[in-house]
Design an enzyme around this catalytic site. Structure first.
Site: not given
Ligand SMILES: [Zn+2]
Length: 429
Positions: A61, A63-65, A153, A180, A306, A310, A324
């Site tokens: 899980h 997030h590579l953006r 997600d 999610h 997760d 940011h 978040f």
């Protein structure tokens, strides 16, 4: 790489093969060649005396953006952060821009990750187009192009009818749907857990029932569809109980926990700490203990971070408006090792939740040190202590609640397909 790498005298723990012993690990031409005796000379030797040697960790899980928000993270910086944390396989979530809701993007991400060449990157395909929760994607085509599971997600698959169709369709091909779980009608406007901390701070809360009610609904739908249903980042006492009951019933229901949910509580946001703002939110001590019990009794099979990087600008604007998310790749192992120190899990059980278990759920070939397997290996010292400095983290995201905190457990080497990609605190290549 070509040649022979010897990882000498390490404590090898490979849950997939039930291995738990001090031995030499031989890697030849990028593959595991032998554990124990081997006839030959090494070109390179890593002395792993006193260290643990295990399959490269899997984080299902992340997030590579990329594409879309490369200033927060990209495939290269995310891959570098992964290997710095001992992670050699990651699954990346589809809430990029554009979303991973069509084959072209999945192929593009896989191609870019191969070019970077530090770790395996397996995309998670979107369940619905544009993550809108309305129209299903071409899951079969996405699967053919390398997507290993499906999720919206970042957002829940909120519409019950769409979720039912998604589970039915996925079930006919054996695909896993990752939810999610958040009933937005209950959590709208919330920034942190609803409870005494949110009252104290005067900030809108997200009640545990927002998570529980969606898990309950989904389990009913998964039962009817005989589908594989996986709850992402489970955080509540009620949610853990629902998953436990569904599994006892024999349903194909699984779940994962993020280190922040078993290590921290809502009290972390006292003082308006935006780096502890995450969705689902850090919950109460009772919830934290329920997640730990779920990990202990096997209800929760997987630890996944997760990882949600940011930019500072998305965080430094007060608790209510901050984005978040918490970065997790570089703190996953030390934070999780606390479960072993406190006697919740044995070391092999902990390692299984970050190697063999996610590999089994996702059908990955990694997560094992079987002879002949691609040699993805993590070497760590379970007792070394160090202090986390966010500025020294490899990820572009510095949003961690552990800045300045003492960590116990240090990744010393990460090996990907026989090549040393992280050693002495530096990512190589
Ligand atoms: Zn999520």
């Amino acid at each position: 790489m070509s040649g022979k790498l010897l990882i000498k005298n390490g404590h090898i723990i490979d849950p997939a093969n039930g291995l738990d012993e001090v031995a030499n690990l031989w890697i030849v031409e990028g593959k595991v060649a032998a554990i124990g005796a081997y006839d030959g000379e090494a070109d390179e030797v890593i002395d792993a005396d006193g260290k643990i040697v295990c399959p490269g960790l899997i984080d299902m899980h992340v997030h590579l953006r990329e594409p879309g928000q490369e200033w927060k993270e990209d495939i290269e910086s995310g891959s570098r952060a992964a290997v710095a944390g001992g992670v050699t396989s990651i699954c990346c979530m589809p809430n990029t821009g554009p979303h991973i809701d069509h084959a072209g993007i999945a192929l593009q991400i896989i191609a870019r990750a191969r070019q970077v060449g530090l770790c395996n990157v397996h995309p998670i395909g979107a369940v619905t187009k544009n993550l809108e929760g309305k129209e299903l994607t071409e899951m079969r085509e996405l699967s053919r192009c390398g997507c290993v599971a499906f999720s919206d997600d970042g957002l829940p698959i909120w519409h019950a009818g769409v979720m039912r169709k998604a589970l039915e369709y996925a079930s006919s091909f054996g695909f896993m749907v990752i939810q999610h779980a958040e009933e937005k009608q209950l959590t709208a406007g919330g920034a942190i857990n609803e409870g005494w901390v949110s009252t104290q701070l005067g900030v809108s809360g997200m009640p545990a029932e927002g998570e529980d009610s969606m898990i309950a609904r989904d389990i009913m739908l998964a039962r009817r569809a005989d589908a594989r249903y996986h709850v992402a980042h489970i955080s509540t006492q009620g949610g853990v109980a629902l998953v436990r009951k569904a599994r006892a019933e024999g349903l194909k229901v699984s779940t994962e926990a993020a280190p922040h949910h078993f290590a921290l509580t809502e009290e972390e946001v006292l003082g308006y700490n935006v780096d502890a703002k995450v969705s689902p939110p850090l919950r109460t001590e009772a919830d934290r203990l329920a997640v730990i019990e779920g990990l202990r009794d096997g209800t929760i099979e997987v630890i996944a971070t997760d990882h949600a990087p940011h930019h500072e600008d998305d965080k430094r604007c007060g608790l209510s408006c901050a984005a978040f998310g918490i970065v997790g790749l570089e703190t996953m192992l030390p934070v999780s090792l606390e479960l072993v120190r406190s006697g919740v899990l044995t070391m092999p059980d902990l390692i299984a939740k970050m190697t063999a278990n996610p590999a089994r759920l996702l059908g990955l070939e990694s997560g094992t040190l079987s002879v002949g397997a691609e040699a993805d290996v993590t070497i760590f010292d379970a007792d070394t202590t160090w202090v986390l400095d966010r500025e020294k983290m490899v990820s572009k995201g510095k949003n961690t609640p552990w800045h300045g905190k003492e960590m116990t457990g240090l990744v010393t080497h990460t090996v990907k397909a026989g090549r040393i990609v992280f050693a002495e605190g530096e990512v190589r290549g």
